[in-house]
Design an enzyme around this catalytic site. Structure first.
Site, mmCIF file in Angstrom:
data_model
loop_
_atom_site.group_PDB
_atom_site.id
_atom_site.type_symbol
_atom_site.label_atom_id
_atom_site.label_comp_id
_atom_site.label_asym_id
_atom_site.label_seq_id
_atom_site.Cartn_x
_atom_site.Cartn_y
_atom_site.Cartn_z
ATOM 1 N N LYS A 1 0.855 -1.191 0.000
ATOM 2 C CA LYS A 1 0.000 0.000 0.000
ATOM 3 C C LYS A 1 0.884 1.232 0.000
ATOM 4 O O LYS A 1 2.057 1.181 0.401
ATOM 5 C CB LYS A 1 -0.901 0.027 1.233
ATOM 6 C CG LYS A 1 -2.187 0.820 1.041
ATOM 7 C CD LYS A 1 -3.216 0.099 0.177
ATOM 8 C CE LYS A 1 -4.498 0.894 0.075
ATOM 9 N NZ LYS A 1 -5.532 0.160 -0.685
ATOM 10 N N ASP B 1 -7.015 4.550 -4.783
ATOM 11 C CA ASP B 1 -7.682 4.434 -3.490
ATOM 12 C C ASP B 1 -8.334 5.788 -3.273
ATOM 13 O O ASP B 1 -8.569 6.540 -4.222
ATOM 14 C CB ASP B 1 -6.666 4.078 -2.385
ATOM 15 C CG ASP B 1 -7.341 3.608 -1.092
ATOM 16 O OD1 ASP B 1 -7.636 4.460 -0.242
ATOM 17 O OD2 ASP B 1 -7.583 2.400 -0.941
#
Length: 443
Positions: free
Chosen positions: A125, A165
């Site tokens: 991430k 995201d």
């Protein structure tokens, strides 16, 4: 002190300033005790210790100029957590709240989520504390190009494949991809969530929201229930919430709420999704403006969405948006199922309360895995230089989500925890990654 207690203590001591990461890892540790007891090989090879510590954590300065010529500074992050079953895979988040704790919790969850999809992708991430809101197109492009000027050194189609995201949509992905090509002279599938004109996948925008409903449908059917005729409360109004709403309506549900950071709307006649899309995808306005199109709707500032009576709750906004007090209100009002659309939107107390009150509950690492599943399908299409139809990709997504439910349900049953889909998701995700780590030796 037991082995698992020791792991919990080490987790807290080593990551004292990272509450979100501690929360995510604690949930997993609480689920894995029966697995560790049954299989000593995981303890002997220190799998938990290795899994909790990322392979690498990257932090860098992002310097860019605004429209007035001022030099601006932000922080960039990428955490590459585990690549036992495939290249690191996970989104980039651009939001003022981004820090190492947020990125690590998301990356840790991604390990298990990606494992559950059955596709060969590891967990990672990244992101930045940059806020795209209020910025011009040129400012966003300047930032993205500067961000990629550092990030490109650490990623690659077979190494680490970022996606979008919060704060990173197809626009930002386009600027990031353009800069990667410029720096590397390569047109590869190094990013997912791309525009269809240069290698994106159909269903990517809809995938997380659709996936939540496909998983929910399987979970309800296993308990002799269905979506048809149920009333839904959905939080958020981004891609996940919009397409969860769309699929819920297509499957016979009635959605009565949606929200944004300013407040939430209640529509007793059912949400008119085209109005939401107009507000959020076209004109970039607040959810409060919904009432101008639907006079019977009621707008509420701030929180309180979970006080709305419903059969099914879908938290699709952000982490820790649904607390114990909210869970109590939902249970009091007769909720039968909660399916997480966001990453870790329910805190641990809320999750335990739902479970103790026999509410069907699916954790985000299972029910919102549709997004990364279609990202992996995009990677596959990029590899073969081909694009599948919407219908084919949607069928693949539906089957992946059904398969995830079966894995989660079977793992819970095997370890004496029937119906505990939190434990089932953690166990099923863990075992695949742990066995791959054992097979590959120390790394």
């Amino acid at each position: 002190m037991t082995y698992m207690e020791e792991q919990q203590n080490n987790l807290i001591q080593s990551n004292a300033n990272e509450p979100e990461f501690i929360q995510a890892a604690t949930e997993v540790l609480q689920s894995l005790e029966p697995v560790i007891q049954k299989h000593s090989k995981y303890r002997e090879s220190a799998i938990l210790e290795r899994l909790i510590e990322p392979d690498r954590q990257i932090k860098f300065r992002v310097t860019w100029t605004d429209d007035k010529g001022n030099i601006r500074i932000n922080r960039g992050y990428r955490v590459q957590f585990n690549h036992a079953i495939g290249p690191y895979k996970g989104g980039l988040r651009f939001h003022p709240t981004v820090n190492f704790s947020i990125v690590k919790f998301l990356g840790f969850e991604q390990i298990f989520k990606n494992s559950l999809t059955g596709l060969p992708i590891g967990g990672g991430k990244g992101g930045s504390d940059f806020d795209p809101k209020g910025k011009s197109e040129r400012e966003i492009m300047n930032f993205c190009q500067s961000f990629m000027t550092e990030l490109y050194r650490h990623i690659g189609a077979n190494t680490d494949v970022p996606a979008g995201d919060i704060g990173v949509g197809s626009r930002e992905i386009g600027y990031l991809f353009g800069q990667y090509k410029r720096l590397c002279n390569q047109h590869t599938g190094v990013l997912t969530g791309k525009n269809l004109s240069y290698g994106g996948s159909l269903v990517r925008k809809e995938s997380t929201g659709y996936g939540v409903l496909y998983f929910l449908d399987a979970m309800l059917k296993a308990s002799g229930k269905s979506i048809e005729g149920k009333t839904f409360v959905i939080s958020g109004s981004g891609n996940v919430a919009i397409y969860a709403c769309q699929k819920a309506q297509e499957m016979g549900g009635k959605v009565v709420t949606m929200s944004d950071s300013s407040g939430w709307i209640y529509d007793p006649d059912g949400i008119e999704l085209e109005v939401i899309k107009e507000l959020k995808e076209v004109t970039q306005r607040r959810i409060a403006d919904y009432k101008a199109y639907r006079p019977n709707a009621v707008y509420h500032e701030g929180t309180g969405i979970w006080n709305t009576p419903c059969d099914i709750a879908l938290p699709c906004a952000t982490q820790n948006e649904l607390l114990l007090s909210d869970a109590k209100e939902l249970v009091k009002n007769g909720v039968i199922a909660v399916s997480e659309g966001a990453n870790m939107p329910c805190n641990l107390d809320a999750v335990h309360y739902f479970q103790s009150n026999k509410v069907l509950f699916s954790p985000g690492k299972a029910s919102n895995a549709g997004g990364v599943a279609v990202s992996a399908l995009e990677m596959a299409q990029n590899s073969i230089r081909y694009s599948w139809s919407f219908e084919k990709t949607d069928r693949k997504l539906n089957q992946i989500m059904k398969d995830i439910f079966e894995k989660v349900s079977n793992a819970a049953e095997e370890y004496g925890l029937p119906g505990n889909y939190v434990a089932g998701a953690n166990i099923a995700g863990f075992i695949k990654v742990a066995d791959a780590m054992l097979a590959q030796g120390l790394f």
